[in-house]
Enzyme design. Structure first.
Site, PDB file in Angstrom:
ATOM      1  N   ASN A   1      42.723  35.945  47.504  1.00  0.00           N
ATOM      2  CA  ASN A   1      43.716  35.978  46.432  1.00  0.00           C
ATOM      3  C   ASN A   1      45.107  35.808  47.026  1.00  0.00           C
ATOM      4  O   ASN A   1      45.273  35.709  48.245  1.00  0.00           O
ATOM      5  CB  ASN A   1      43.646  37.310  45.667  1.00  0.00           C
TER       6      ASN A   1
ATOM      7  N   HIS B   1      38.254  33.746  37.194  1.00  0.00           N
ATOM      8  CA  HIS B   1      38.869  32.555  37.814  1.00  0.00           C
ATOM      9  C   HIS B   1      38.508  31.281  37.049  1.00  0.00           C
ATOM     10  O   HIS B   1      38.324  30.217  37.644  1.00  0.00           O
ATOM     11  CB  HIS B   1      38.443  32.425  39.283  1.00  0.00           C
TER      12      HIS B   1
END
Length: 486
Positions: free
Chosen positions: A129, A56
């Site tokens: 997510n 990320h």
């Protein structure tokens, strides 16, 4: 394929008896801290990249608020959900998963969807997510999985051989792979995608009664995706396309909105449901557990400084408030350690005292010193507990609700191992045009794989999910579905 008899070992040379399943108390856990191999893998993995996030790394963020629209106090005593109309400030960070900080926004990849609520009882993070499931269901496999998404140590190139070798040997990934390779694999913008907590969590009410929950953030902008070709073109023309779009939308007053829903499951249903409700590679049917509205999330303010806010923002699924607990989900259990450990390494031991992470309510701890100490370090106040000098004390009413555990301490997998039904159901839900694009995306991703053995192993998984699914991919790759699978 090369064979060898080398034993996998720990960093101190001891042989590893099980590298697929973490050690838990019984089949559902919780995970045991005595599993030193798991702890070593997660701790070492968090320290493999400096200084950006290991995963990320590329992200965009914004400030906003959450407003309660439905009274769910019979399920949770969480203060920020205590009354209809109540607003709580928040910060959200969207991200791609595998790419580096300078990578393109429009690649085929899951998107991180991390929300920090600044509640009156401390911060609460939902770290999810844009997909309701994940590739693996045990944290002990996470470092290996992410290695396959990173660069080859010799060529420094992405390695489709590693990607598909791992997926083909991890059939639990099939559901997420199908989502990733479908139209949903590349959202048109960060505003036009759903978000999910993915894991199962536990809500507890004021009477101590609990339920299992899953979080669903449904975009009010509508779901929009782009094709592989459009994504590739935009990646070359404007690799920061999603970041720019989010900033510009908020800047001109077109504030993105999501509606938060939960699925609620009675605690006792976990023992009889058709899939293990704590397995993050599976979803709960909305026919069995319908979506229940919670409230609205609105993003209405851009960061003033990207590094200070977006880059230094830290999220952990272990950042909880009274009324919200965790579940025996093995992937979640590993993340409780790994995320906070990553922040202490990457940002510093006092990352929670930085403005973007600091709770809105008063913080009273006995923690002192360490990197990034930006306040008066407790001054001359008492620095140990228990004490007779008037220091802050524990509040027993805020203890997490008890739940029974039992079983033998061992490395054990989930009891349910049907990795094909839900992936097949998803394939059959798609239109013919969506199926065609799904097959094309998978075939394009698998063609560079050098080993037919890997391709055939993965084709077998697609075929077990749906015969047409596997057959179309096999034919497009110039291969036949393995006879032993039929």
């Amino acid at each position: 394929m090369s064979k060898n008899n080398k034993k996998l070992t720990t960093s101190w040379g001891a042989p590893v008896g099980d590298n697929q399943n973490s050690m838990t108390a019984g089949s559902r856990g919780p995970t045991l801290i005595q599993d030193v191999h798991l702890l070593e893998k997660l701790a070492h993995f968090n320290r493999e990249r400096v200084p950006e996030r290991v995963v990320h790394a590329k992200g965009a963020g914004a400030h906003g608020y959450f407003e309660v629209t439905n009274d769910l106090t019979k399920y949770t005593k969480a203060n920020f959900l205590s009354e209809v109309g109540k607003r709580t400030p928040l910060f959200i960070r969207f991200s791609t998963v595998a790419g580096e900080n300078g990578s393109a926004d429009t690649v085929r990849d899951p998107r991180g969807f991390a929300v920090k609520f600044y509640t009156e009882e401390g911060n609460y993070d939902i770290v999810g997510n844009n997909t309701p499931v994940f590739f693996i269901r045990d944290a002990i496999k996470f470092p290996d999985f992410i290695h396959t998404q990173k660069r080859h140590p010799q060529t420094h190139l992405k390695n489709p051989n590693a990607v598909w070798d791992f997926w083909s040997l991890s059939p639990e990934s099939l559901h997420q792979v199908t989502i990733l390779m479908s139209d949903r694999g590349i959202p048109a913008t960060l505003r036009h995608m759903h978000g999910y907590g993915s894991h199962t969590f536990k809500w507890v009410n004021a009477d101590g009664d609990g339920v299992w929950v899953k979080y669903h953030f449904r975009t009010e902008q509508g779901v929009k995706n782009i094709t592989e070709e459009v994504g590739t073109r935009i990646a070359g023309e404007n690799p920061d396309y999603h970041t720019e779009d989010l900033f510009n939308a908020i800047d001109k007053g077109d504030f993105p909105k999501w509606k938060l829903y939960v699925q609620i499951m009675p605690l006792e249903d976990a023992n009889t449901y058709k899939f293990d409700p704590f397995d993050v590679t599976k979803v709960w049917s909305q026919k069995d557990y319908p979506l229940i509205e919670v409230g609205n999330m609105v993003l209405n303010r851009n960061p003033e400084n990207y590094f200070a806010e977006v880059e230094q923002a830290t999220f952990s699924p272990g950042t909880l408030v009274p009324g919200i607990d965790v579940s025996p989900d093995k992937m979640l259990q590993g993340r409780l350690f790994a995320y906070a450990d990553a922040h202490r390494y990457r940002v510093g031991a006092n990352h929670n005292s930085l403005p973007i992470n600091r709770p809105k309510n008063e913080v009273n701890t006995y923690q002192r010193d360490g990197q990034m100490r930006v306040d008066n370090n407790g001054g001359g106040s008492v620095y140990y507990e228990p004490n007779s000098l008037g220091g802050p004390k524990e509040s027993p009413e805020d203890k997490q609700a008890a739940y029974p555990v039992s079983g033998v301490a061992e490395n054990v997998a989930y009891d349910h191992n049907d990795h094909y039904t839900q992936a097949g159901d998803l394939y059959r839900l798609l239109s013919e045009e969506e199926r065609t694009r799904l097959v094309q995306n998978i075939v394009g991703a698998m063609k560079p794989v050098e080993s037919d053995e890997i391709k055939l192993r993965q084709i077998g998984h697609f075929y077990k999910a749906d015969k047409e699914y596997g057959t179309r991919i096999a034919e497009a790759l110039g291969l036949s579905v393995p006879q032993e699978v039929k």
